[in-house]
Motif scaffolding. Structure first.
Motif, PDB file in Angstrom:
ATOM      1  N   GLU A 115       0.834  -1.209   0.000  1.00  0.00           N
ATOM      2  CA  GLU A 115       0.000   0.000   0.000  1.00  0.00           C
ATOM      3  C   GLU A 115       0.866   1.256   0.000  1.00  0.00           C
ATOM      4  O   GLU A 115       0.587   2.206  -0.730  1.00  0.00           O
ATOM      5  N   LEU A 116       1.899   1.275   0.824  1.00  0.00           N
ATOM      6  CA  LEU A 116       2.772   2.448   0.904  1.00  0.00           C
ATOM      7  C   LEU A 116       3.519   2.699  -0.407  1.00  0.00           C
ATOM      8  O   LEU A 116       3.648   3.840  -0.855  1.00  0.00           O
ATOM      9  N   GLY A 122      -1.652   6.495   2.990  1.00  0.00           N
ATOM     10  CA  GLY A 122      -0.981   6.974   4.193  1.00  0.00           C
ATOM     11  C   GLY A 122      -0.618   5.834   5.116  1.00  0.00           C
ATOM     12  O   GLY A 122      -1.159   4.726   5.029  1.00  0.00           O
ATOM     13  N   PHE A 123       0.302   6.115   6.039  1.00  0.00           N
ATOM     14  CA  PHE A 123       0.801   5.074   6.938  1.00  0.00           C
ATOM     15  C   PHE A 123      -0.317   4.476   7.799  1.00  0.00           C
ATOM     16  O   PHE A 123      -0.431   3.255   7.912  1.00  0.00           O
ATOM     17  N   SER A 125      -3.562   4.334   7.308  1.00  0.00           N
ATOM     18  CA  SER A 125      -4.472   3.529   6.477  1.00  0.00           C
ATOM     19  C   SER A 125      -3.807   2.221   6.070  1.00  0.00           C
ATOM     20  O   SER A 125      -4.448   1.169   6.074  1.00  0.00           O
ATOM     21  N   SER A 126      -2.537   2.267   5.735  1.00  0.00           N
ATOM     22  CA  SER A 126      -1.803   1.060   5.343  1.00  0.00           C
ATOM     23  C   SER A 126      -1.736   0.066   6.494  1.00  0.00           C
ATOM     24  O   SER A 126      -1.900  -1.147   6.297  1.00  0.00           O
ATOM     25  N   VAL A 127      -1.498   0.570   7.698  1.00  0.00           N
ATOM     26  CA  VAL A 127      -1.448  -0.299   8.880  1.00  0.00           C
ATOM     27  C   VAL A 127      -2.825  -0.922   9.124  1.00  0.00           C
ATOM     28  O   VAL A 127      -2.936  -2.112   9.440  1.00  0.00           O
ATOM     29  N   SER A 128      -3.882  -0.151   8.953  1.00  0.00           N
ATOM     30  CA  SER A 128      -5.237  -0.672   9.113  1.00  0.00           C
ATOM     31  C   SER A 128      -5.512  -1.800   8.121  1.00  0.00           C
ATOM     32  O   SER A 128      -6.098  -2.831   8.477  1.00  0.00           O
ATOM     33  N   ILE A 129      -5.072  -1.620   6.894  1.00  0.00           N
ATOM     34  CA  ILE A 129      -5.239  -2.655   5.868  1.00  0.00           C
ATOM     35  C   ILE A 129      -4.420  -3.890   6.254  1.00  0.00           C
ATOM     36  O   ILE A 129      -4.894  -5.024   6.130  1.00  0.00           O
ATOM     37  N   GLY A 130      -3.217  -3.683   6.739  1.00  0.00           N
ATOM     38  CA  GLY A 130      -2.373  -4.801   7.183  1.00  0.00           C
ATOM     39  C   GLY A 130      -3.013  -5.584   8.316  1.00  0.00           C
ATOM     40  O   GLY A 130      -3.002  -6.821   8.319  1.00  0.00           O
TER      41      GLY A 130
END
Length: 160
Positions: A115-116, A122-123, A125-130
């Motif tokens: 995602e990044l 954004g970081f 949002s990417s962590v949420s997806i992870g």
């Protein structure tokens, strides 16, 4: 020789569960191998058309649950196809880089990094997806454990 066949069947069934930890192993094929070993070693007679239909449907459900669970989680969290691919690559590579814990860390890092890098999310949002991909993996793994146990239980019910 009968004991050797039963041990071999048990071993391939155990390997099918190990495939849940090391997804590069074809777990579903190991289940099928156990059924085939029994058929060739003893008899295919217990495998009625109903047995075959049920097992095939459960085989298909294992594949569908695997793919659909991850795809749903990524989409629900707003992730891209890159996150889906990243989590899949992480899921395959993770357990080999960090045994056992890698099956959770791998898909997380794969989705976040994809995602990044590719989707410029954004970081946060990417962590949420992870996190979503990890939760989906855990959920689908639990479903697959029960499905595989059901398949093996039904097999033993038919043959014993």
């Amino acid at each position: 020789m009968e004991t050797v066949y039963w041990v071999l069947i048990a071993v391939v069934f155990v390997i099918s569960f190990l495939a849940l930890i090391y997804p590069i192993l074809p777990g579903v094929l190991f289940l099928a191998a156990g059924f085939l070993i029994y058929g060739f070693a003893f008899s295919f007679e217990p495998f009625s058309p109903l047995f075959i239909i049920i097992q095939v449907l459960l085989f298909i459900s294992l594949f569908v649950v695997d793919y659909a669970g991850n795809a749903y989680a990524v989409k629900k969290k707003g992730g891209s196809k890159a996150a889906l691919w990243g989590s899949t690559i992480g899921l395959i590579a993770g357990p080999f880089v960090i045994p056992v814990a890698g099956m959770l860390i791998g898909p997380f890092l794969g989705a976040v990094l994809a995602e990044l890098i590719f989707h410029k999310t954004g970081f946060k949002s990417s962590v949420s997806i992870g996190i979503g991909t990890v939760l989906a993996f855990v959920g689908t793994t639990i479903i697959k454990v029960f499905t595989q146990a059901l398949m093996i239980g039904y097999f033993y019910y038919q043959v014993l």
